[in-house]
Each structure stands twice: as structure tokens, then as C-alpha cells.
Write a protein that holds these residues in place. Structure first.
Motif, PDB file in Angstrom:
ATOM      1  N   ALA A  20       0.919  -1.263  -0.014  1.00  0.00           N
ATOM      2  CA  ALA A  20       0.028   0.066   0.159  1.00  0.00           C
ATOM      3  C   ALA A  20       0.877   1.337  -0.123  1.00  0.00           C
ATOM      4  N   GLU A  40       2.364   1.762  -3.521  1.00  0.00           N
ATOM      5  CA  GLU A  40       1.342   2.259  -4.433  1.00  0.00           C
ATOM      6  C   GLU A  40       1.071   3.817  -4.160  1.00  0.00           C
ATOM      7  N   ASN A  41       1.025   4.258  -2.731  1.00  0.00           N
ATOM      8  CA  ASN A  41       0.307   5.635  -2.629  1.00  0.00           C
ATOM      9  C   ASN A  41       1.668   6.507  -2.679  1.00  0.00           C
ATOM     10  N   VAL A  42       2.699   6.124  -2.305  1.00  0.00           N
ATOM     11  CA  VAL A  42       4.182   6.972  -2.416  1.00  0.00           C
ATOM     12  C   VAL A  42       4.951   6.686  -3.649  1.00  0.00           C
TER      13      VAL A  42
END
Length: 284
Positions: free
Chosen positions: A220, A223-225
Motif C-alpha cells: 500500500a 502504491e501511494n508514495v
């Protein structure tokens, strides 16, 4: 007046012995009888037809040399059709019966051990009854029943037998207690094994959940950073766990003081050490 008139009464369950000038004449049944004394007729005695009982105590020893006292109960009665034999042939009926009882018991019991004597009381009684029946029938008596009511060993023998029985019962109780304790220990060991097995399963599931959570967190975060790698995420997770551990140590009132490096460079070193340890364990 009845004696003067020559009248005599014979009671129920009794017979009277009649003589004429000293010679046996006849047996008189119960009822009223006329005996003219002037011609030499008279009653010389009465004989009861009721069942009598004689208890005989006979001391003897068994085959294993244990002295015992055998108590026999003899029930007998005179026969009406042989009343003259019962009256004239025996002077002491009880003494005669007692002699026969002694003879049979002292011939039978010495062939048996103490335990066998207790078990075969009926056989001893039957032997006594058969011998008495043969001997007393010729004297006008019938043996109704013979019972061996008791066999009493010597006091010291009885005490020894009680001690042997007590020891045997104590040994049996000890064996049962040991067997019960054995079962308890087996069940306790089975319970502990089951508990450890379940604890191991729980720990394995906990570790699997931690691994799954870290994997999801790394995915996660990556994917987000944008631009972060899995290594950067693991370093951050390790540093976070390090500070959480420091927090728990400081918050606990029972923990001892722990002095460790806590600067930014030290945190990097800690992360490197943890990461290197994990990599080495994976290689091994």
C-alpha cells in the motif's frame, strides 16, 4: 384317687412305658389308661417325642495344624414305634450323641485345611448326621438335622488372619491409589501437550498475521508514495517498531532502565542491524 383306681394320664407328644411285675409290657399312647396295680401293672417312666437340641463343642486341629473349636448343633427325637429301645437301651442319650459327634469331627476335620474346613461345613455336618443316623436308629432315636454352626480358630490364629486380610486390603487400596495417580498424571501430561500444541498454533497464526500485515503495508505504501522501494518501507517500519518499544519500556512501572543510543544516526544503525540480522537468517 386316680392312683388308687389305677387310672393314669399320658400327655400329648409323650409316651409311657408300662411294665407288668417288672417286665416291659407295652408303650402307652397319650390319653387315659387303666392300670390295675393289684396285678402288678405300673408306669416306670415317660418318654418325650418332642424334638430336642444338643449343642456340642469339639476341639480339634486342621490339616495345617491350626487348632479350632467346632460347634455342632444336633436335633433329635425318640421314635414312637421304638420307644422301648429308646427307654431301655440308653441311660444317657446326650452323652452317647456327643461321643459320636466327637468321633466324626475329629476324623473329618484333620483331613482339611483351615480354609477348606470353613468352605466344607455342610460336608462335615452331613458326615456327622450320617454316622449318628446309623448309630442312633438302633437305639430308637431319629436324627432330624445336624448343623455345624461355627468353627472358631485359636485367638492368635484369628488375629493373624485378620492382619493378613487387612494387609491384603491395604495393598489393594495402594495399588488402586497408584493407578489413579498414574491416570491423573497421564491426563495432565496430555492436557499440557494439547495446550502447548494450541499455543504453538496460535503463535504461528500470529506470526503469519504479522507477515501478512507487513506485506500489505509495504504494497500500500509503495502504491501511494511514488518512488519508494520495499527497502525504504521496511526501514520505516523497523524504526516505528523501535520507537514503540521504547515507549512501552518507559511506560511500564516495573521495567528496569535500559540505556541505548537514541540519536538519528543510532536509529539508522539499529535499522541496519535489524535488517542485516533478518537477511542473515534468511540466508541460513
Amino acid at each position: 384317687m386316680a392312683g388308687i383306681l389305677g387310672l393314669v394320664q399320658v400327655d400329648q407328644s409323650t409316651v409311657a412305658i408300662k411294665e407288668t411285675f417288672g417286665k416291659f409290657s407295652e408303650v402307652l399312647e397319650p390319653g387315659c389308661h387303666f392300670l390295675p396295680w393289684c396285678i402288678g401293672q405300673r408306669i416306670v417312666g415317660y418318654l418325650s417325642l418332642r424334638v430336642k437340641q444338643l449343642d456340642v463343642r469339639c476341639e480339634t486341629k486342621t490339616k495345617d495344624n491350626v487348632f479350632v473349636t467346632v460347634v455342632a448343633s444336633i436335633q433329635y427325637r425318640a421314635l414312637a414305634d421304638k420307644a422301648s429301645d429308646a427307654f431301655y437301651k440308653l441311660s444317657n442319650t446326650k452323652q452317647q450323641i456327643q461321643s459320636y459327634v466327637f468321633d466324626v469331627i475329629r476324623a473329618t476335620v484333620p483331613k482339611l485345611g483351615l480354609d477348606d474346613a470353613f468352605e466344607q461345613k455342610d460336608d462335615i455336618a452331613k458326615a456327622v448326621e450320617e454316622e449318628l443316623e446309623k448309630a442312633m436308629s438302633m437305639y430308637g432315636y431319629e436324627i432330624v438335622q445336624t448343623l455345624i454352626v461355627d468353627i472358631e480358630p485359636d485367638v492368635h490364629v484369628k488375629r493373624a488372619m485378620n492382619e493378613i486380610n487387612a494387609a491384603a486390603r491395604m495393598r489393594s487400596a495402594t495399588n488402586e491409589k497408584a493407578e489413579a495417580e498414574k491416570i491423573i498424571q497421564i491426563k495432565r501430561a496430555e492436557g499440557e501437550a494439547e495446550s502447548k500444541y494450541l499455543a504453538g498454533v496460535g503463535i504461528a497464526r500470529q506470526r503469519q498475521a504479522i507477515v501478512d500485515g507487513l506485506r500489505d503495508s509495504v504494497l500500500a505504501f509503495s502504491e501511494n508514495v511514488p518512488g519508494t522501494t520495499a527497502k525504504d518501507v521496511m526501514d520505516m517500519v523497523l524504526v516505528t517498531q523501535y520507537f514503540d518499544t521504547m515507549k512501552e519500556i518507559g511506560a511500564s512501572s516495573k521495567s528496569s532502565s535500559v540505556f541505548i543510543p537514541h540519536g538519528p544516526g543510532a536509529v539508522k544503525d539499529v535499522a541496519s542491524q535489524i535488517r542485516d540480522g533478518l537477511l542473515q537468517s534468511n540466508i541460513v
